[in-house]
Design a protein around this motif. Structure first.
Motif, PDB file in Angstrom:
ATOM      1  N   TYR A 293       2.531  12.746  -8.052  1.00  0.00           N
ATOM      2  CA  TYR A 293       2.008  12.305  -6.400  1.00  0.00           C
ATOM      3  C   TYR A 293       0.250  11.390  -7.420  1.00  0.00           C
ATOM      4  O   TYR A 293      -0.426  11.062  -6.485  1.00  0.00           O
TER       5      TYR A 293
ATOM      6  N   PHE B 196       7.105  -2.704  -3.982  1.00  0.00           N
ATOM      7  CA  PHE B 196       7.017  -1.833  -5.575  1.00  0.00           C
ATOM      8  C   PHE B 196       6.723  -2.322  -6.459  1.00  0.00           C
ATOM      9  O   PHE B 196       8.221  -3.529  -6.476  1.00  0.00           O
TER      10      PHE B 196
ATOM     11  N   SER C 285       6.910  -1.526   2.137  1.00  0.00           N
ATOM     12  CA  SER C 285       6.141  -1.508   0.579  1.00  0.00           C
ATOM     13  C   SER C 285       6.837  -1.793  -0.214  1.00  0.00           C
ATOM     14  O   SER C 285       7.919  -2.053  -0.441  1.00  0.00           O
TER      15      SER C 285
ATOM     16  N   PHE D 183       6.339   6.836   7.325  1.00  0.00           N
ATOM     17  CA  PHE D 183       4.739   7.432   6.456  1.00  0.00           C
ATOM     18  C   PHE D 183       3.783   7.124   6.877  1.00  0.00           C
ATOM     19  O   PHE D 183       3.468   5.526   7.522  1.00  0.00           O
TER      20      PHE D 183
ATOM     21  N   LEU E 179       8.031   3.670  -6.626  1.00  0.00           N
ATOM     22  CA  LEU E 179       8.628   4.634  -5.707  1.00  0.00           C
ATOM     23  C   LEU E 179       9.917   5.432  -6.189  1.00  0.00           C
ATOM     24  O   LEU E 179      10.011   4.622  -6.742  1.00  0.00           O
TER      25      LEU E 179
ATOM     26  N   THR F  42       0.784  -1.150  -0.204  1.00  0.00           N
ATOM     27  CA  THR F  42      -0.174  -0.313   0.473  1.00  0.00           C
ATOM     28  C   THR F  42       1.001   1.222   0.164  1.00  0.00           C
ATOM     29  O   THR F  42       0.158   2.378   0.004  1.00  0.00           O
ATOM     30  N   GLY F  43       2.025   1.141  -0.523  1.00  0.00           N
ATOM     31  CA  GLY F  43       3.665   2.771  -0.301  1.00  0.00           C
ATOM     32  C   GLY F  43       3.592   2.615   1.250  1.00  0.00           C
ATOM     33  O   GLY F  43       4.136   4.175   1.531  1.00  0.00           O
ATOM     34  N   LEU F  44       2.935   2.206   2.178  1.00  0.00           N
ATOM     35  CA  LEU F  44       3.497   2.284   3.971  1.00  0.00           C
ATOM     36  C   LEU F  44       4.705   1.962   4.188  1.00  0.00           C
ATOM     37  O   LEU F  44       5.064   0.449   3.907  1.00  0.00           O
TER      38      LEU F  44
ATOM     39  N   THR G  97       4.462   6.632  -4.314  1.00  0.00           N
ATOM     40  CA  THR G  97       4.902   6.976  -3.337  1.00  0.00           C
ATOM     41  C   THR G  97       6.510   7.978  -3.599  1.00  0.00           C
ATOM     42  O   THR G  97       7.001   7.613  -4.413  1.00  0.00           O
TER      43      THR G  97
ATOM     44  N   THR H  27       0.009   9.606   4.286  1.00  0.00           N
ATOM     45  CA  THR H  27       1.275   9.904   3.742  1.00  0.00           C
ATOM     46  C   THR H  27       2.079   9.495   2.715  1.00  0.00           C
ATOM     47  O   THR H  27       2.085   8.362   2.859  1.00  0.00           O
ATOM     48  N   HIS H  28       1.999   9.699   1.745  1.00  0.00           N
ATOM     49  CA  HIS H  28       2.708   9.397   0.375  1.00  0.00           C
ATOM     50  C   HIS H  28       3.791  10.300  -0.461  1.00  0.00           C
ATOM     51  O   HIS H  28       4.448   9.808  -1.453  1.00  0.00           O
ATOM     52  N   ALA H  29       4.359  11.425  -0.064  1.00  0.00           N
ATOM     53  CA  ALA H  29       5.949  12.472  -0.048  1.00  0.00           C
ATOM     54  C   ALA H  29       6.071  12.461   0.739  1.00  0.00           C
ATOM     55  O   ALA H  29       5.277  13.076   2.019  1.00  0.00           O
TER      56      ALA H  29
END
Length: 783
Positions: free
Chosen positions: A437, A371, A369, A323, A410, A298-300, A442, A327-329
């Protein structure tokens, strides 16, 4: 996976480090093709197999990979009818043995019901090690790769002929050499064209006949095979040709049998390669003090105390990269050389390592995460060949990233927008970040642009971060501070370096009021953060200390309740045993005293020893026959001086103080004995008559010599003499005496040694030194 990102993040250096932990070329071949996986299930399996390998190493310390080599090419050649060399066959036998050992090793671990190794067990289960083939190879070929005589009856017979012919040739040539004298350049036998020859001077060519095989550079020496040994050399050559043919036949036979097992062995070798790779990953993780991260798609990212694996462990500063779910950035700002790029590279490289099945250098509980794609635009990428500036090179790379980026990517931007006009660069950076974004990727981005500090406040899902800088020492701390944008610190640094205040104040006027307010706000945030961190750390330590104390007390209480009955029962059993032992000891002592009475006399030291033993034995019992309860010892009397009458409590003997040895110990004379006694074992008694200290006692024993000569004595008589002599020597005041027993058969020396070992007044004994009689004398020291 994007090759540009792998190079920028130095992924190949991780692979090189990992190769150092392989046991064979099989594992290295796996690492050469290693690349990060892009789906969650594959990465989970890779991490699980590494975790199993780490468990095995933790329990056993090492894995049996000895002797295993890459025999895949040899096996493939045997499948198409090729003949394997002897060295290849012995390598194959060693590998078959390695397959068997590895399979047994993993299956032995499986017998532990609490240990689960599903992946390793699945790997080794189909592996087959043909023991019959291994035995045939080892019966024919030695460890150095030579075919042995025992490989076949024919080979043994042929080699016997070779040895016979060779011996005859050598014998004849040696006779010729010895009889030819000056006709030879040197008196030796040498080899030319696989034939044994002798070096003959040119002028004596006709004296030998035979075949000339070679000549020296000057032509003065001819290497001749004399006619008398030509036939023998021919027979020897024929025998050696037969040997080569027989060896080739044996090797072809073994190669043909190998081909029957080739497919199974090829599969087993591939599995060995997987195992070598797995245990190399586990060893690498142990060396880095790495842990297995939790995984998500999930990008975490939640990395705690993350360390860059290519930086010296003694110098690397751990960072937290966290993160949250929204938050993704992450926008990292701060001064140059402050650690922004290292923070960015650390996150990217650890992501690649985790997706390759490697454990990563972070604290337990970290999460990362998986990627599908990792992109990186890092460093100065100016291209002279393509005539591109730094800015153009970066833009070219970013354009290619924008073509492929998606929500499972990523993206790492280092100094986004650098290399052009600051205002345009900042605007372009914001637009690029919005585009990436917007596709759900991420992002971690480092920048100098102050405009990007506000970027995180204006957009949801974007967080500021900065690298800490110590203004007092004018050096970065390399710590990553989450949630706080960085300051340039230019004014503070300039002031520390001595720039006049009026210049700094003038510079401040050139900055907008809003910028000054933002800098003050950031400074306040940093101060509050440091204070909060200190308080959190103090609270954490207090909590940890309280938890440890609670755990210790809880365990003690639990153990006490659990073991109460057992302790009471053990105490009762020990008490009964002590009573029984004390009674037996008392009975033994009484029997000894009766024995002394029957012999007609009791020596002083025997009486004291018996009284002491009896006192100790009876001390363990009270009048009811139970073990006495322990009581608090009375304080020891102190202040004794020479001549004071005292009682030695443990012996029950009266005596007097001779001298003080130290604060807690005295030399006491009791009858004929002197002994060191602690103050706790002394009791002052009423002085009936002043007794002067006796320094030495000499009576009729003054004629006692400091040595006893036993040479020529019978064994029994000698032992009686030694016992009597020891008593007389102690009465005479000797501290050390010598017993002369001679060397002889050693019977007397053995006898006196046994006597000294059990004598209560012998402190130590040794054989005489050089000048004292050596092993013919034993020197005895008294207590």
């Amino acid at each position: 996976m994007n090759k540009h990102a792998l190079n920028a993040l130095e992924y190949d250096k991780i692979k090189q480090q990992l190769m150092n932990y392989t046991a064979s070329s099989l594992g290295k071949s796996r690492i050469e093709t290693l690349a990060p996986a892009g789906d969650l299930q594959t990465v989970r399996r890779l991490q699980e197999e590494t975790d199993e390998g780490a468990t095995v190493l933790r329990l056993r310390g090492s894995v049996p990979f000895g002797g295993i080599s890459d025999v895949r090419q040899s096996l493939k050649r045997s499948k198409i009818g090729g003949m394997l060399l002897a060295r290849e066959l012995i390598d194959l036998a060693d590998t078959i043995r390695g397959i068997r050992l590895m399979k047994n090793f993993i299956f032995d671990l499986k017998e532990d019901k609490e240990l689960e190794l599903p992946i390793l067990s699945e790997l080794v289960a189909p592996m087959e090690a043909p023991g019959g083939l291994e035995r045939k190879i080892r019966s024919a070929i030695d460890d150095q790769g030579g075919v042995m005589d025992s490989a076949s009856t024919a080979l043994r017979h042929i080699r016997g002929q070779i040895r016979t012919f060779d011996s005859r040739v050598k014998q004849k040539l040696e006779n010729i050499v010895h009889s030819s004298g000056k006709m030879l350049s040197e008196a030796l036998i040498t080899i030319r064209n696989d034939r044994q020859v002798i070096p003959v001077k040119q002028e004596y060519r006709g004296s030998f006949g035979g075949i000339v095989h070679d000549q020296s550079a000057s032509g003065a020496t001819l290497f001749i095979e004399p006619q008398s040994i030509v036939d023998l050399n021919n027979q020897l050559s024929e025998a050696r040709a037969k040997e080569r043919h027989e060896i080739e036949r044996i090797l072809r036979e073994l190669s043909a049998e190998t081909s029957e097992y080739a497919d199974g062995l090829l599969d087993a070798v591939e599995r060995l390669a997987d195992l070598d790779f797995i245990f190399a990953k586990a060893s690498y993780a142990h060396q880095m003090k790495a842990t297995r991260p939790k995984l998500n798609d999930t990008g975490l990212i939640r990395l705690k105390k993350a360390r860059h694996p290519l930086i010296d462990p003694k110098k690397v500063v751990p960072i937290d990269v966290v993160f949250d779910a929204q938050t993704h950035a992450l926008i990292i700002t701060g001064p140059n050389t402050g650690g922004k790029t290292v923070s960015l590279k650390t996150t990217g490289l650890l992501a690649l390592m985790a997706q390759s099945g490697l454990q990563i250098p972070v604290e337990e509980g970290s999460e990362i995460s998986v990627f599908n794609k990792v992109f990186a635009d890092i460093g100065d990428e100016q291209s002279i060949e393509q005539s591109l500036s730094t800015f153009s090179s970066h833009m070219t790379n970013i354009v290619s990233i924008l073509k492929d980026v998606d929500f499972q990517s990523l993206v790492l931007f280092d100094e986004l927008g650098a290399g052009t006009d600051p205002q345009e660069g900042a605007a372009l950076s914001i637009a690029i970040l919005d585009a990436v974004y917007g596709r759900g990727a991420t992002i971690i981005c480092t920048t100098h642009y102050s405009e990007l500090k506000a970027y995180a406040y204006e957009r949801t899902g974007v967080m500021n971060a900065s690298v800490e800088f110590d203004v007092e020492t004018l050096s970065p701390t390399y710590r990553l501070l989450l949630g706080i944008p960085g300051r340039s610190n230019a004014f503070e640094i300039s002031r520390k370096l001595g720039l006049p205040s009026e210049i700094i104040d003038g510079a401040r006027l050139q900055i907008s009021r809003e910028t000054n307010q933002i800098d003050k706000m950031i400074a306040s945030l940093e101060q509050n953060r440091k204070q909060a961190e200190q308080e959190v750390e103090q609270a954490r330590l207090l909590k940890h200390e309280a938890e440890e104390k609670e755990a210790v007390l809880t365990k003690k209480l639990t153990d006490l309740e659990r073991n109460q009955d057992r302790i009471l029962e053990e105490a009762r059993v020990k008490a009964e045993q002590a009573v029984k032992a004390a009674r037996q000891e008392a009975d033994t002592i009484i029997a000894e005293l009766r024995g002394y009475r029957h012999h007609g006399s009791v020596k002083e030291h025997q009486l004291i020893d018996a009284k002491t033993k009896l006192s100790h034995a009876l001390d363990a019992l009270d009048s009811s026959g139970k073990v006495k309860p322990s009581v608090t010892a009375k304080p020891a009397e102190t202040g004794f001086k020479a001549g004071d009458p005292v009682k030695i409590i443990s012996f029950g003997q009266n005596g007097y103080i001779v001298e003080k040895i130290n604060d807690r110990e005295y030399l006491v004379q009791a009858g004929i004995l002197k002994m060191n006694v602690r103050d706790a074992d002394l009791k002052r008694i009423k002085e009936e008559k002043k007794i002067k200290p006796v320094v030495n006692i000499r009576t009729a024993t003054q004629t006692v010599r400091p040595e006893l000569d036993l040479r020529g004595e019978r064994y029994e008589d000698a032992m009686l003499k030694v016992e009597k002599y020891l008593d007389e020597a102690m009465l005479a005041g000797y501290q050390r005496v010598s017993i002369i027993h001679g060397k002889g058969t050693g019977a007397l020396r053995h006898g006196v040694t046994k006597l000294f070992e059990r004598h209560p007044r012998v402190k130590s004994f040794r054989l005489g030194a050089e000048g004292e009689g050596g092993s013919g004398v034993t020197v005895v020291e008294f207590k």
